[in-house]
Design a protein around this motif. Structure first.
Motif, PDB file in Angstrom:
ATOM      1  N   TRP A  65      12.475  18.516  10.590  1.00 28.37           N
ATOM      2  CA  TRP A  65      13.902  18.268  10.791  1.00 28.37           C
ATOM      3  C   TRP A  65      14.202  17.035  11.631  1.00 28.37           C
ATOM      4  O   TRP A  65      15.335  16.559  11.606  1.00 28.37           O
ATOM      5  CB  TRP A  65      14.551  19.491  11.431  1.00 28.37           C
ATOM      6  CG  TRP A  65      14.319  20.738  10.657  1.00 28.37           C
ATOM      7  CD1 TRP A  65      13.573  21.808  11.032  1.00 28.37           C
ATOM      8  CD2 TRP A  65      14.827  21.060   9.352  1.00 28.37           C
ATOM      9  NE1 TRP A  65      13.566  22.773  10.062  1.00 28.37           N
ATOM     10  CE2 TRP A  65      14.337  22.342   9.012  1.00 28.37           C
ATOM     11  CE3 TRP A  65      15.629  20.385   8.448  1.00 28.37           C
ATOM     12  CZ2 TRP A  65      14.636  22.951   7.809  1.00 28.37           C
ATOM     13  CZ3 TRP A  65      15.931  20.993   7.239  1.00 28.37           C
ATOM     14  CH2 TRP A  65      15.437  22.263   6.929  1.00 28.37           C
ATOM     15  N   VAL A  66      13.244  16.538  12.397  1.00 29.04           N
ATOM     16  CA  VAL A  66      13.474  15.329  13.186  1.00 29.04           C
ATOM     17  C   VAL A  66      13.024  14.138  12.331  1.00 29.04           C
ATOM     18  O   VAL A  66      11.875  13.690  12.408  1.00 29.04           O
ATOM     19  CB  VAL A  66      12.696  15.373  14.524  1.00 29.04           C
ATOM     20  CG1 VAL A  66      12.972  14.111  15.337  1.00 29.04           C
ATOM     21  CG2 VAL A  66      13.090  16.612  15.316  1.00 29.04           C
ATOM     22  N   GLY A  67      13.911  13.677  11.501  1.00 25.63           N
ATOM     23  CA  GLY A  67      13.575  12.598  10.588  1.00 25.63           C
ATOM     24  C   GLY A  67      14.611  12.487   9.486  1.00 25.63           C
ATOM     25  O   GLY A  67      15.789  12.827   9.682  1.00 25.63           O
ATOM     26  N   PRO A  68      14.210  12.044   8.306  1.00 25.13           N
ATOM     27  CA  PRO A  68      15.174  11.869   7.200  1.00 25.13           C
ATOM     28  C   PRO A  68      15.886  13.157   6.805  1.00 25.13           C
ATOM     29  O   PRO A  68      17.043  13.115   6.375  1.00 25.13           O
ATOM     30  CB  PRO A  68      14.299  11.340   6.058  1.00 25.13           C
ATOM     31  CG  PRO A  68      13.114  10.722   6.727  1.00 25.13           C
ATOM     32  CD  PRO A  68      12.867  11.543   7.949  1.00 25.13           C
ATOM     33  N   ALA A  69      15.198  14.309   6.916  1.00 21.39           N
ATOM     34  CA  ALA A  69      15.825  15.569   6.517  1.00 21.39           C
ATOM     35  C   ALA A  69      17.058  15.881   7.353  1.00 21.39           C
ATOM     36  O   ALA A  69      17.964  16.582   6.885  1.00 21.39           O
ATOM     37  CB  ALA A  69      14.822  16.722   6.631  1.00 21.39           C
ATOM     38  N   PHE A  70      17.104  15.368   8.577  1.00 18.28           N
ATOM     39  CA  PHE A  70      18.285  15.614   9.418  1.00 18.28           C
ATOM     40  C   PHE A  70      19.536  15.000   8.791  1.00 18.28           C
ATOM     41  O   PHE A  70      20.621  15.574   8.876  1.00 18.28           O
ATOM     42  CB  PHE A  70      18.047  15.038  10.816  1.00 18.28           C
ATOM     43  CG  PHE A  70      19.207  15.238  11.750  1.00 18.28           C
ATOM     44  CD1 PHE A  70      19.418  16.462  12.371  1.00 18.28           C
ATOM     45  CD2 PHE A  70      20.095  14.201  12.007  1.00 18.28           C
ATOM     46  CE1 PHE A  70      20.485  16.647  13.233  1.00 18.28           C
ATOM     47  CE2 PHE A  70      21.164  14.379  12.864  1.00 18.28           C
ATOM     48  CZ  PHE A  70      21.359  15.605  13.477  1.00 18.28           C
ATOM     49  N   PHE A  71      19.377  13.836   8.160  1.00 13.72           N
ATOM     50  CA  PHE A  71      20.527  13.145   7.566  1.00 13.72           C
ATOM     51  C   PHE A  71      20.792  13.599   6.131  1.00 13.72           C
ATOM     52  O   PHE A  71      21.945  13.571   5.686  1.00 13.72           O
ATOM     53  CB  PHE A  71      20.284  11.628   7.590  1.00 13.72           C
ATOM     54  CG  PHE A  71      20.103  11.077   8.975  1.00 13.72           C
ATOM     55  CD1 PHE A  71      21.193  10.785   9.771  1.00 13.72           C
ATOM     56  CD2 PHE A  71      18.833  10.861   9.484  1.00 13.72           C
ATOM     57  CE1 PHE A  71      21.037  10.283  11.051  1.00 13.72           C
ATOM     58  CE2 PHE A  71      18.658  10.355  10.761  1.00 13.72           C
ATOM     59  CZ  PHE A  71      19.755  10.067  11.554  1.00 13.72           C
ATOM     60  N   THR A  72      19.754  14.019   5.416  1.00 15.43           N
ATOM     61  CA  THR A  72      19.948  14.407   4.017  1.00 15.43           C
ATOM     62  C   THR A  72      20.264  15.892   3.841  1.00 15.43           C
ATOM     63  O   THR A  72      20.869  16.267   2.826  1.00 15.43           O
ATOM     64  CB  THR A  72      18.693  14.070   3.199  1.00 15.43           C
ATOM     65  OG1 THR A  72      17.565  14.760   3.760  1.00 15.43           O
ATOM     66  CG2 THR A  72      18.423  12.570   3.216  1.00 15.43           C
TER      67      THR A  72
END
Length: 274
Positions: A65-72
């Motif tokens: 969750w600390v990465g691209p998945a947070f925004f997508t």
């Protein structure tokens, strides 16, 4: 003659306040910490593939969750959740106030309300998907249709239960309908309304996840189901932990708003206890 009063905060009262804060913090964090310790010890003694240790889940949480998945995934879900809560609260308060004030309308709609609030909102997902399409609008409709009921029904009851003596007093002072609504009806109903909003938050969070499990390719609900189907157990648990943290955040925000909105109500309760 004008009298001025001031409140002097003594070191003793300050230290008592800090002691009370420390005690409440210890109560809030003590049990979760103890459960985590027990979970970690149990996972190290008897490892289970479906119950990884808290350290493994924490690492999966950071990696997932600390990465691209947070925004997508996370931010779009939070955006839909926030919009759904705002719409449900606004619709519930406005419609509940009108229905609570008009007796014949309340008696007319009561059987319909009893029917529709008994229908589980997840059952409506296929129907809503056919009517509006499998998109973000469908998810918002599911959230609003399920979360509006606590606010709507509590607002109706709060408005209906407005003290008759206060109502007659307001009329004797020739207050307009808008003034009675603003200064009497809504403040009198606000404790019940806030109770409905509290229930609305938890229902909206649940429906946000459920709506993303169907006809979706992104979002928290979709990712948790994806991890479960692909046996990514630690990642699945990290999604569950994230949902719990979101619930804690919603409860904290609600607590701040409730203390401001119902400041007068809590003050009366403190006086009655004293």
């Amino acid at each position: 003659m004008t009298l001025y009063t001031s409140t002097v905060v003594t070191p003793r009262s300050r230290s008592r306040a800090w002691a009370k804060f420390g005690e409440s913090t210890a109560y809030a964090l003590g049990l979760p910490f103890l459960l985590l310790v027990i979970w970690g010890v149990w996972a190290s003694i008897s490892p289970e593939p479906f119950f990884p240790s808290p350290l493994v889940i924490f690492q999966a949480f950071v990696d997932t969750w600390v990465g691209p998945a947070f925004f997508t995934d996370v931010l779009p879900s939070l955006g839909r959740l926030a919009i759904g809560i705002v719409l449900a609260v606004a619709l519930g308060i406005v419609a509940g106030t009108v229905i609570g004030l008009v007796r014949w309308l309340r008696e007319l709609l009561e059987p319909i309300f009893e029917f529709f609030r008994a229908v589980p909102p997840p059952v409506l997902i296929p129907i809503v998907a056919v009517l509006v399409g499998a998109n973000d609008t469908m998810k918002l409709v599911v959230i609003v249709t399920g979360a509006v009921w606590p606010v709507l029904l509590n607002t109706i009851e709060g408005v209906r239960a407005t003290d008759s003596v206060m109502t007659e007093t307001a009329r004797s002072f020739a207050l307009t309908s808008g003034e009675r609504l603003r200064y009497l009806v809504l403040p009198a109903a606000s404790p019940r309304i806030m109770a409905g909003v509290r229930q609305c938050l938890s229902i909206a969070l649940i429906l946000m996840v459920i709506s993303e499990m169907f006809f979706s390719s992104s979002g928290l609900g979709y990712q948790i189901v994806y991890f479960q189907r692909n046996y990514l157990i630690a990642e699945m648990w990290s999604g569950i932990v994230l949902l719990g943290l979101i619930g804690i955040l919603l409860a904290a925000i609600f607590g701040i708003v409730e203390r401001r909105v119902l400041r007068w109500y809590h003050g009366i309760k403190e006086v009655e206890r004293g």
